[in-house]
Design a protein around this motif. Sequence first.
Motif, PDB file in Angstrom:
ATOM      1  N   UNK A  69     -11.051  -0.154   9.194  1.00  0.00           N
ATOM      2  CA  UNK A  69      -9.968  -0.183   8.215  1.00  0.00           C
ATOM      3  C   UNK A  69      -9.575   1.220   7.759  1.00  0.00           C
ATOM      4  N   UNK A  70     -10.547   2.101   7.613  1.00  0.00           N
ATOM      5  CA  UNK A  70     -10.241   3.466   7.183  1.00  0.00           C
ATOM      6  C   UNK A  70      -9.351   4.172   8.193  1.00  0.00           C
ATOM      7  N   UNK A  71      -9.691   4.058   9.469  1.00  0.00           N
ATOM      8  CA  UNK A  71      -8.900   4.721  10.513  1.00  0.00           C
ATOM      9  C   UNK A  71      -7.518   4.099  10.673  1.00  0.00           C
ATOM     10  N   UNK A  75      -8.240   2.364   3.466  1.00  0.00           N
ATOM     11  CA  UNK A  75      -9.594   2.748   3.056  1.00  0.00           C
ATOM     12  C   UNK A  75     -10.111   2.062   1.793  1.00  0.00           C
ATOM     13  N   UNK A  76      -9.229   1.476   1.007  1.00  0.00           N
ATOM     14  CA  UNK A  76      -9.632   0.930  -0.282  1.00  0.00           C
ATOM     15  C   UNK A  76      -9.866  -0.574  -0.180  1.00  0.00           C
ATOM     16  N   UNK A  98      -0.235 -19.803   0.049  1.00  0.00           N
ATOM     17  CA  UNK A  98       0.454 -18.532  -0.245  1.00  0.00           C
ATOM     18  C   UNK A  98      -0.411 -17.325   0.116  1.00  0.00           C
ATOM     19  N   UNK A  99      -1.682 -17.360  -0.243  1.00  0.00           N
ATOM     20  CA  UNK A  99      -2.556 -16.204  -0.075  1.00  0.00           C
ATOM     21  C   UNK A  99      -2.763 -15.865   1.406  1.00  0.00           C
ATOM     22  N   UNK A 100      -2.700 -16.879   2.269  1.00  0.00           N
ATOM     23  CA  UNK A 100      -2.907 -16.638   3.697  1.00  0.00           C
ATOM     24  C   UNK A 100      -1.812 -15.783   4.318  1.00  0.00           C
ATOM     25  N   UNK A 101      -0.658 -15.691   3.688  1.00  0.00           N
ATOM     26  CA  UNK A 101       0.440 -14.898   4.249  1.00  0.00           C
ATOM     27  C   UNK A 101       0.305 -13.405   3.959  1.00  0.00           C
ATOM     28  N   UNK A 102      -0.670 -13.010   3.158  1.00  0.00           N
ATOM     29  CA  UNK A 102      -0.815 -11.605   2.790  1.00  0.00           C
ATOM     30  C   UNK A 102      -1.646 -10.869   3.837  1.00  0.00           C
ATOM     31  N   UNK A 103      -1.036  -9.884   4.483  1.00  0.00           N
ATOM     32  CA  UNK A 103      -1.729  -9.120   5.526  1.00  0.00           C
ATOM     33  C   UNK A 103      -2.951  -8.375   5.003  1.00  0.00           C
ATOM     34  N   UNK A 104      -2.954  -8.018   3.739  1.00  0.00           N
ATOM     35  CA  UNK A 104      -4.065  -7.267   3.153  1.00  0.00           C
ATOM     36  C   UNK A 104      -5.325  -8.106   2.986  1.00  0.00           C
ATOM     37  N   UNK A 105      -5.189  -9.408   3.010  1.00  0.00           N
ATOM     38  CA  UNK A 105      -6.311 -10.305   2.741  1.00  0.00           C
ATOM     39  C   UNK A 105      -7.347 -10.252   3.857  1.00  0.00           C
ATOM     40  N   UNK A 125      -3.960   0.613   1.142  1.00  0.00           N
ATOM     41  CA  UNK A 125      -3.889   2.048   1.471  1.00  0.00           C
ATOM     42  C   UNK A 125      -4.354   2.923   0.310  1.00  0.00           C
ATOM     43  N   UNK A 126      -3.940   2.536  -0.914  1.00  0.00           N
ATOM     44  CA  UNK A 126      -4.221   3.367  -2.088  1.00  0.00           C
ATOM     45  C   UNK A 126      -3.954   2.542  -3.342  1.00  0.00           C
ATOM     46  N   UNK A 127      -4.063   3.169  -4.488  1.00  0.00           N
ATOM     47  CA  UNK A 127      -3.879   2.460  -5.757  1.00  0.00           C
ATOM     48  C   UNK A 127      -2.445   1.964  -5.925  1.00  0.00           C
ATOM     49  N   UNK A 128      -1.471   2.707  -5.440  1.00  0.00           N
ATOM     50  CA  UNK A 128      -0.076   2.261  -5.536  1.00  0.00           C
ATOM     51  C   UNK A 128       0.129   0.983  -4.716  1.00  0.00           C
ATOM     52  N   UNK A 129      -0.469   0.936  -3.553  1.00  0.00           N
ATOM     53  CA  UNK A 129      -0.394  -0.264  -2.715  1.00  0.00           C
ATOM     54  C   UNK A 129      -1.074  -1.433  -3.426  1.00  0.00           C
ATOM     55  N   UNK A 130      -2.241  -1.185  -4.031  1.00  0.00           N
ATOM     56  CA  UNK A 130      -2.929  -2.244  -4.768  1.00  0.00           C
ATOM     57  C   UNK A 130      -2.074  -2.748  -5.928  1.00  0.00           C
ATOM     58  N   UNK A 131      -1.455  -1.823  -6.665  1.00  0.00           N
ATOM     59  CA  UNK A 131      -0.604  -2.216  -7.791  1.00  0.00           C
ATOM     60  C   UNK A 131       0.550  -3.104  -7.320  1.00  0.00           C
TER      61      UNK A 131
END
Length: 162
Positions: A69-71, A75-76, A98-105, A125-131
Amino acid sequence: MLNNHTENSFAIDIDDTDKQLLRLLQTQARMSITELAERVNLSATPCARRIKRLEDSGIITGYHTQTDAQKLGYPLAVFIAISMDRHTADRFEHFEEKIQSFDELVSCSIVTGRTEDYLIKVRVRDMAHYEEFLLHRLNRIEGVAQVHTSFELREVFSRSVV
Protein backbone atom coordinates in the motif's frame (compact mmCIF):
# COMPACT_ATOMS: atom_id res chain seq x y z
CA MET A 1 -12.92 -12.41 -4.08
CA LEU A 2 -14.57 -12.27 -0.69
CA ASN A 3 -16.28 -15.46 0.39
CA ASN A 4 -17.10 -15.48 4.07
CA HIS A 5 -19.93 -18.02 3.88
CA THR A 6 -19.39 -21.02 1.68
CA GLU A 7 -22.06 -23.49 0.78
CA ASN A 8 -19.80 -26.19 2.17
CA SER A 9 -19.45 -24.55 5.58
CA PHE A 10 -18.59 -27.80 7.35
CA ALA A 11 -15.06 -28.38 8.58
CA ILE A 12 -13.10 -31.06 6.79
CA ASP A 13 -10.24 -33.03 8.26
CA ILE A 14 -6.90 -31.67 7.17
CA ASP A 15 -3.59 -33.27 8.02
CA ASP A 16 -0.08 -31.87 8.35
CA THR A 17 0.54 -32.17 4.60
CA ASP A 18 -2.59 -30.12 3.87
CA LYS A 19 -1.41 -27.51 6.38
CA GLN A 20 2.01 -27.41 4.73
CA LEU A 21 0.36 -26.88 1.34
CA LEU A 22 -1.80 -24.08 2.72
CA ARG A 23 1.20 -22.32 4.26
CA LEU A 24 3.13 -22.57 1.00
CA LEU A 25 0.20 -21.33 -1.07
CA GLN A 26 -0.42 -18.42 1.29
CA THR A 27 3.12 -17.15 0.82
CA GLN A 28 3.88 -18.38 -2.71
CA ALA A 29 0.62 -19.01 -4.58
CA ARG A 30 2.36 -19.01 -7.96
CA MET A 31 4.45 -22.05 -7.10
CA SER A 32 3.93 -24.89 -9.59
CA ILE A 33 2.22 -28.14 -8.59
CA THR A 34 5.51 -29.93 -9.18
CA GLU A 35 7.39 -27.62 -6.84
CA LEU A 36 4.64 -27.77 -4.21
CA ALA A 37 4.63 -31.56 -4.40
CA GLU A 38 8.39 -31.70 -3.90
CA ARG A 39 8.19 -29.38 -0.89
CA VAL A 40 5.59 -31.60 0.85
CA ASN A 41 7.09 -34.93 -0.28
CA LEU A 42 4.28 -35.99 -2.64
CA SER A 43 4.09 -36.67 -6.34
CA ALA A 44 2.30 -34.10 -8.49
CA THR A 45 -1.03 -35.93 -8.93
CA PRO A 46 -1.80 -36.51 -5.21
CA CYS A 47 -0.68 -32.94 -4.50
CA ALA A 48 -3.05 -31.56 -7.15
CA ARG A 49 -5.87 -33.72 -5.74
CA ARG A 50 -5.29 -32.33 -2.24
CA ILE A 51 -5.35 -28.75 -3.51
CA LYS A 52 -8.55 -29.45 -5.47
CA ARG A 53 -10.16 -30.95 -2.33
CA LEU A 54 -9.16 -27.85 -0.31
CA GLU A 55 -10.67 -25.63 -3.03
CA ASP A 56 -13.87 -27.71 -3.35
CA SER A 57 -14.38 -27.72 0.42
CA GLY A 58 -14.13 -23.93 0.55
CA ILE A 59 -10.94 -23.85 2.64
CA ILE A 60 -9.08 -22.26 -0.28
CA THR A 61 -11.35 -19.42 -1.40
CA GLY A 62 -9.11 -17.86 -4.03
CA TYR A 63 -5.64 -16.78 -5.05
CA HIS A 64 -4.68 -13.17 -4.56
CA THR A 65 -1.89 -10.76 -5.26
CA GLN A 66 -0.56 -8.95 -2.21
CA THR A 67 0.40 -5.35 -2.82
CA ASP A 68 2.43 -2.79 -0.89
CA ALA A 69 0.00 0.00 0.00
CA GLN A 70 2.83 2.42 0.75
CA LYS A 71 4.41 1.96 -2.68
CA LEU A 72 0.97 2.41 -4.28
CA GLY A 73 0.62 5.78 -2.51
CA TYR A 74 -1.68 4.74 0.36
CA PRO A 75 0.58 4.83 3.41
CA LEU A 76 -2.03 5.77 6.01
CA ALA A 77 -4.06 2.90 7.51
CA VAL A 78 -7.12 3.91 9.50
CA PHE A 79 -9.40 1.83 11.71
CA ILE A 80 -12.87 3.29 12.02
CA ALA A 81 -15.45 2.05 14.53
CA ILE A 82 -18.96 2.88 13.35
CA SER A 83 -22.20 3.06 15.32
CA MET A 84 -25.48 2.81 13.48
CA ASP A 85 -28.56 4.80 14.51
CA ARG A 86 -30.90 1.79 14.32
CA HIS A 87 -30.26 -1.92 14.55
CA THR A 88 -32.43 -3.21 11.73
CA ALA A 89 -31.61 -5.62 8.95
CA ASP A 90 -32.47 -3.00 6.30
CA ARG A 91 -30.17 -0.42 7.88
CA PHE A 92 -27.25 -2.85 8.10
CA GLU A 93 -27.78 -4.18 4.56
CA HIS A 94 -27.86 -0.63 3.19
CA PHE A 95 -24.64 0.27 5.00
CA GLU A 96 -22.86 -2.89 3.85
CA GLU A 97 -23.91 -2.34 0.25
CA LYS A 98 -22.70 1.28 0.25
CA ILE A 99 -19.39 0.62 2.01
CA GLN A 100 -18.35 -2.03 -0.52
CA SER A 101 -18.15 0.61 -3.26
CA PHE A 102 -15.33 2.50 -1.52
CA ASP A 103 -11.95 1.69 -3.06
CA GLU A 104 -10.17 2.68 0.17
CA LEU A 105 -11.88 -0.09 2.14
CA VAL A 106 -9.58 -2.94 3.16
CA SER A 107 -11.92 -4.81 5.52
CA CYS A 108 -15.29 -4.49 7.20
CA SER A 109 -16.57 -6.51 10.17
CA ILE A 110 -19.64 -6.46 12.36
CA VAL A 111 -18.35 -6.52 15.93
CA THR A 112 -19.66 -7.17 19.39
CA GLY A 113 -18.36 -6.25 22.83
CA ARG A 114 -18.14 -2.57 21.91
CA THR A 115 -20.65 0.22 21.63
CA GLU A 116 -19.92 0.37 17.88
CA ASP A 117 -21.48 -1.97 15.34
CA TYR A 118 -18.81 -2.11 12.62
CA LEU A 119 -15.05 -1.97 12.50
CA ILE A 120 -13.57 -1.06 9.13
CA LYS A 121 -10.04 -0.57 7.91
CA VAL A 122 -9.27 1.86 5.12
CA ARG A 123 -6.11 2.97 3.33
CA VAL A 124 -5.70 6.60 2.31
CA ARG A 125 -3.00 8.82 0.80
CA ASP A 126 -2.93 11.42 3.59
CA MET A 127 -5.05 13.28 6.12
CA ALA A 128 -6.79 15.33 3.42
CA HIS A 129 -7.84 12.12 1.68
CA TYR A 130 -9.08 10.72 5.00
CA GLU A 131 -11.07 13.90 5.68
CA GLU A 132 -12.71 13.67 2.25
CA PHE A 133 -13.49 9.98 2.79
CA LEU A 134 -14.96 10.59 6.25
CA LEU A 135 -16.95 13.78 5.67
CA HIS A 136 -18.10 13.36 2.09
CA ARG A 137 -18.68 9.63 1.83
CA LEU A 138 -18.71 7.60 5.06
CA ASN A 139 -20.71 10.06 7.17
CA ARG A 140 -23.21 10.51 4.34
CA ILE A 141 -24.34 6.90 4.44
CA GLU A 142 -27.83 6.87 5.87
CA GLY A 143 -27.79 5.38 9.35
CA VAL A 144 -24.21 6.19 10.35
CA ALA A 145 -24.62 7.80 13.75
CA GLN A 146 -21.07 7.95 15.14
CA VAL A 147 -17.52 7.17 14.12
CA HIS A 148 -14.37 6.69 16.18
CA THR A 149 -11.05 6.76 14.37
CA SER A 150 -7.73 5.14 15.23
CA PHE A 151 -4.65 5.49 13.06
CA GLU A 152 -2.35 2.53 12.59
CA LEU A 153 1.19 3.40 13.65
CA ARG A 154 2.70 0.20 12.27
CA GLU A 155 1.35 -3.19 11.28
CA VAL A 156 3.27 -5.75 13.28
CA PHE A 157 2.13 -8.66 11.11
CA SER A 158 -0.81 -9.97 9.17
CA ARG A 159 -1.51 -13.58 8.31
CA SER A 160 -4.19 -16.08 7.47
CA VAL A 161 -5.19 -18.97 9.66
CA VAL A 162 -3.82 -22.41 8.84
